[in-house]
Design an enzyme around this catalytic site. Structure first.
Site, PDB file in Angstrom:
ATOM      1  CE  LYS A 245      -0.974  45.304  38.411  1.00 30.74           C
ATOM      2  NZ  LYS A 245      -2.343  44.831  38.261  1.00 30.74           N
TER       3      LYS A 245
ATOM      4  NE  ARG B 252       5.324  46.066  30.442  1.00 23.74           N
ATOM      5  CZ  ARG B 252       4.200  45.620  31.025  1.00 23.74           C
ATOM      6  NH1 ARG B 252       3.247  45.053  30.323  1.00 23.74           N
ATOM      7  NH2 ARG B 252       4.023  45.751  32.315  1.00 23.74           N
TER       8      ARG B 252
ATOM      9  CD  GLU C 241      -4.894  40.387  37.488  1.00 26.00           C
ATOM     10  OE1 GLU C 241      -4.115  40.547  36.527  1.00 26.00           O
ATOM     11  OE2 GLU C 241      -4.812  39.458  38.298  1.00 26.00           O
TER      12      GLU C 241
HETATM   13  P1  ATP Z   1       2.106  44.441  35.809  1.00 24.69           P
HETATM   14  O1  ATP Z   1       2.867  43.884  34.650  1.00 24.69           O
HETATM   15  O2  ATP Z   1       2.752  45.610  36.447  1.00 24.69           O
HETATM   16  O3  ATP Z   1       1.664  43.414  36.797  1.00 24.69           O
HETATM   17  P2  ATP Z   1      -0.367  44.290  34.528  1.00 24.69           P
HETATM   18  O4  ATP Z   1      -0.324  44.397  33.078  1.00 24.69           O
HETATM   19  O5  ATP Z   1      -0.557  42.914  35.045  1.00 24.69           O
HETATM   20  O6  ATP Z   1       0.829  45.064  35.173  1.00 24.69           O
HETATM   21  P3  ATP Z   1      -3.010  45.249  34.759  1.00 24.69           P
HETATM   22  O7  ATP Z   1      -3.734  45.721  35.953  1.00 24.69           O
HETATM   23  O8  ATP Z   1      -3.463  44.003  34.129  1.00 24.69           O
HETATM   24  O9  ATP Z   1      -1.489  45.146  35.171  1.00 24.69           O
HETATM   25  O10 ATP Z   1      -2.884  46.412  33.693  1.00 24.69           O
HETATM   26  C1  ATP Z   1      -3.980  47.171  33.242  1.00 24.69           C
HETATM   27  C2  ATP Z   1      -3.649  47.735  31.902  1.00 24.69           C
HETATM   28  O11 ATP Z   1      -2.474  48.533  31.965  1.00 24.69           O
HETATM   29  C3  ATP Z   1      -3.388  46.647  30.868  1.00 24.69           C
HETATM   30  O12 ATP Z   1      -4.078  46.981  29.685  1.00 24.69           O
HETATM   31  C4  ATP Z   1      -1.909  46.698  30.680  1.00 24.69           C
HETATM   32  O13 ATP Z   1      -1.567  46.313  29.361  1.00 24.69           O
HETATM   33  C5  ATP Z   1      -1.572  48.152  30.960  1.00 24.69           C
HETATM   34  N1  ATP Z   1      -0.196  48.299  31.409  1.00 24.69           N
HETATM   35  C6  ATP Z   1       0.402  47.669  32.444  1.00 24.69           C
HETATM   36  N2  ATP Z   1       1.690  48.011  32.537  1.00 24.69           N
HETATM   37  C7  ATP Z   1       1.934  48.896  31.533  1.00 24.69           C
HETATM   38  C8  ATP Z   1       3.094  49.617  31.091  1.00 24.69           C
HETATM   39  N3  ATP Z   1       4.275  49.494  31.699  1.00 24.69           N
HETATM   40  N4  ATP Z   1       2.961  50.445  30.015  1.00 24.69           N
HETATM   41  C9  ATP Z   1       1.780  50.581  29.406  1.00 24.69           C
HETATM   42  N5  ATP Z   1       0.665  49.936  29.766  1.00 24.69           N
HETATM   43  C10 ATP Z   1       0.726  49.090  30.819  1.00 24.69           C
HETATM   44 MG    MG Z   2      -2.364  42.112  33.508  1.00 21.37          MG
END
Ligand code: ATP
Ligand code: MG
Length: 547
Positions: free
Chosen positions: A269, A259, A33
């Site tokens: 984030k 994760r 995102e």
């Molecule tokens: P955050 O929780 O930091 O806001 P998010 O999941 O909202 O992260 P996205 O931009 O939606 O951020 O993430 C893109 C991809 O990265 C998604 O498929 C998500 O599952 C993966 N992802 C995010 N954080 C992790 C993590 N700590 N370990 C593995 N994969 C991750």
């Molecule tokens: Mg997300």
């Protein structure tokens, strides 16, 4: 295809899907995102999605999940592209965006309405929340739930045309308000948002939710294995429910893995945004941040991040990884690639009384003792040197073998040096050492002479000066809860460090080892950042854990 059968459950699954003919070409995607910068957690997802596609001869799309224009920005899109490339991956074709599919997604929403699977709800967001129920209580149906499909369709079209303000109505799936899975209690598929979108501008006022956009975008791209983190497991029934009801020609499947969670840092984030907005760090690329830009600025090579991620289990069980493992991977990568140089962080002046006033010798110094191909360079030696303040003690304890009055040490690449006397200022602080060197000891120690310590040094008249930043952990504990655990001493700025000639011109990003001090890199804004120290805690942790 030459892929080992074992590996993790995702690769095994793909193997089986190919072997049994359920799919012929593997398509994955990395779906960030664009509302922040990528962190090391994302690196796990990036490496998994891109590597799996590569290993099985498939493709991996970079897809921006840009369904919330209120929080998204083109600057994040550009930064994410840059960071994925820095990590060493290349997406198939052009990057894609959920917003590329807004028209199709909308058509499929009309289809859901026409087939009785979705309806326009005129309750407020608050009413919807209150009637959703809880884990122990079923939800209550909206009064609009059973309105005729034609009426919902008409409203949906007017929503699209801009006839309603934000919050006036939403499109919901008609699933099951009594479901044990709250995600299935008529989730919202579309909401009205009064925001200009970075890509579609003002063409839309109706935006799909993540749950609706994600699976349908997967289907439009023909994604075969939609890999996401465990918190989406509860969304999988909805993912499947929608895909069974839209007129898509492909049928992706979602798989969830744990994760990445790491000691001593926060990988969210939202929390990282707070650190930046409240100025606890200098920006998203502050070298203390677990963001890919922070790591890069700190001097961490992309290869070390890939190596680190490749050692992580792809599994269903959440676990915390020791930050020391990342440091270990960084050291391994830098030990191979970084040339050695001498620098003095906290300088103490040495005057060699028996060395001629205006003489300079140029001595050979190996660029990387572990790699003869790295060659050598000449370093100047003269009557006045800088050494590390820590390498001298006036009154040393038993185990201290470095300089002290009357003690002899080896100067790296040079001579044996004996301290005669420490000169102090009016506060009693040592400001200079008067020493003698042994001209017979260049390049070797005479028989029978015991010299236990070798120290680094820099010739004073030839030295460059620089600011050097040393970084400690950003948080004070292994499992930080938030800002209250911030380490107030995570940054140590040394203003007056001395460098051997040539170091001042090192270009940013090039790694270098300052002998005995650690790995460093030049910062784009001047000075040096310490990437990591030389001491490896990972071996100790492994022994403790019996691993
Ligand atoms: P955050 O929780 O930091 O806001 P998010 O999941 O909202 O992260 P996205 O931009 O939606 O951020 O993430 C893109 C991809 O990265 C998604 O498929 C998500 O599952 C993966 N992802 C995010 N954080 C992790 C993590 N700590 N370990 C593995 N994969 C991750
Ligand atoms: Mg997300």
């Amino acid at each position: 295809m030459d892929v080992p059968l074992g590996g993790d459950f995702i690769r095994s699954r793909i193997h089986a899907d190919l072997a049994e003919g359920r799919v012929t070409k593997i398509i994955t995607r990395f779906p960030p995102e664009p509302n922040g910068f990528l962190h090391i957690g994302h690196a796990k997802s990036i490496c998994l999605n891109f590597s799996v596609a590569e290993e099985f001869g498939g493709r991996c799309n970079l897809r921006f999940d840009d369904t919330n224009p209120a929080k998204e920005d083109q600057a994040y899109i550009d930064a994410i592209r840059e960071d994925v490339r820095w990590l060493g991956f290349e997406w198939a074709g052009e990057p894609v965006h959920a917003s590329d599919y807004f028209e199709t997604l909308y058509e499929w929403a009309e289809h859901l309405v026409e087939t009785g699977h979705a309806y326009v709800d005129e309750q407020s967001a608050e009413e919807i929340r209150q009637t959703r129920g809880s884990l122990t209580e079923p939800g209550r149906p909206s009064p609009w739930r059973d309105r005729p499909a034609a009426e919902s369709l008409d409203l949906l079209r007017r929503m699209r045309a801009g006839a309603f303000p934000p919050g006036a109505c939403v499109l919901r799936a008609r699933i099951d308000m009594a479901s044990g899975n709250i995600n299935m209690r008529d989730p919202v598929l579309y909401r009205i948002l009064d925001h200009t979108h970075p890509r579609t501008g003002d063409a839309w006022c109706l935006y799909p939710t993540y749950d609706y956009a994600h699976g349908q975008s997967d289907a439009i791209e023909g994604v075969t294995h939609s890999l996401c983190t465990l918190e989406f497991a509860d969304h999988r029934p909805l993912y499947d429910w929608l895909l069974e009801r839209v007129p898509a020609s492909t049928r992706p499947r979602q798989y969830e893995f744990a994760r990445l969670d790491m000691t001593g840092t926060i990988l969210s984030k939202r929390a990282l945004t707070r650190l930046v907005q409240d100025s606890h760090v200098a920006g998203w690329d502050d070298p203390r941040m677990p963001t890919l830009r922070g790591l890069r600025r700190r001097g961490v090579p992309a290869a070390a991040v890939r190596d680190f991620v490749s050692r992580l289990a792809i599994s269903k069980s959440a676990g915390r990884v020791e930050a020391a493992l990342l440091d270990h991977c960084v050291r391994e990568a830098l030990n191979r690639s970084a040339e050695r140089r001498m620098a003095v962080l906290r300088p103490l002046r040495v005057v060699i009384e028996n060395y001629p006033e205006s003489e300079t010798e140029w001595l050979d110094a190996a660029n990387n003792p572990g790699d003869p191909d790295a060659g050598s360079r000449k370093v100047p030696f003269s009557r006045e040197l800088w050494i590390e303040r820590d390498d001298f003690m006036e009154d040393p304890p038993r185990k201290f073998f470095r300089l002290a009055p009357g003690r002899e040490v080896r100067l790296r690449y040079a001579y044996l040096l004996t301290c005669l006397e420490a000169i102090k200022d009016e506060h009693g602080e040592v400001v200079e050492l008067r020493c003698r060197y042994d001209p017979e000891t260049r390049g070797g120690t005479p028989d029978g002479r015991k010299v236990k310590a070798t120290i680094h040094w820099v010739s004073a008249p030839h030295a460059g000066r620089a600011r050097v930043r040393l970084y400690g952990p950003l948080f004070t504990c292994d499992d930080p809860a938030g800002l209250e655990d911030l380490n107030p001493n995570s940054l140590d700025v040394l203003e007056d460090c001395r460098l051997e000639p040539g170091l001042a011109d090192l270009e940013p990003g090039r790694p270098v080892q300052f002998e005995r001090l650690g790995y460093f890199t030049a910062d784009p804004d001047g000075g040096f950042n310490r990437t990591v120290g030389l001491r490896d805690d990972w071996a100790r942790i492994k022994v403790r854990a019996g691993g």
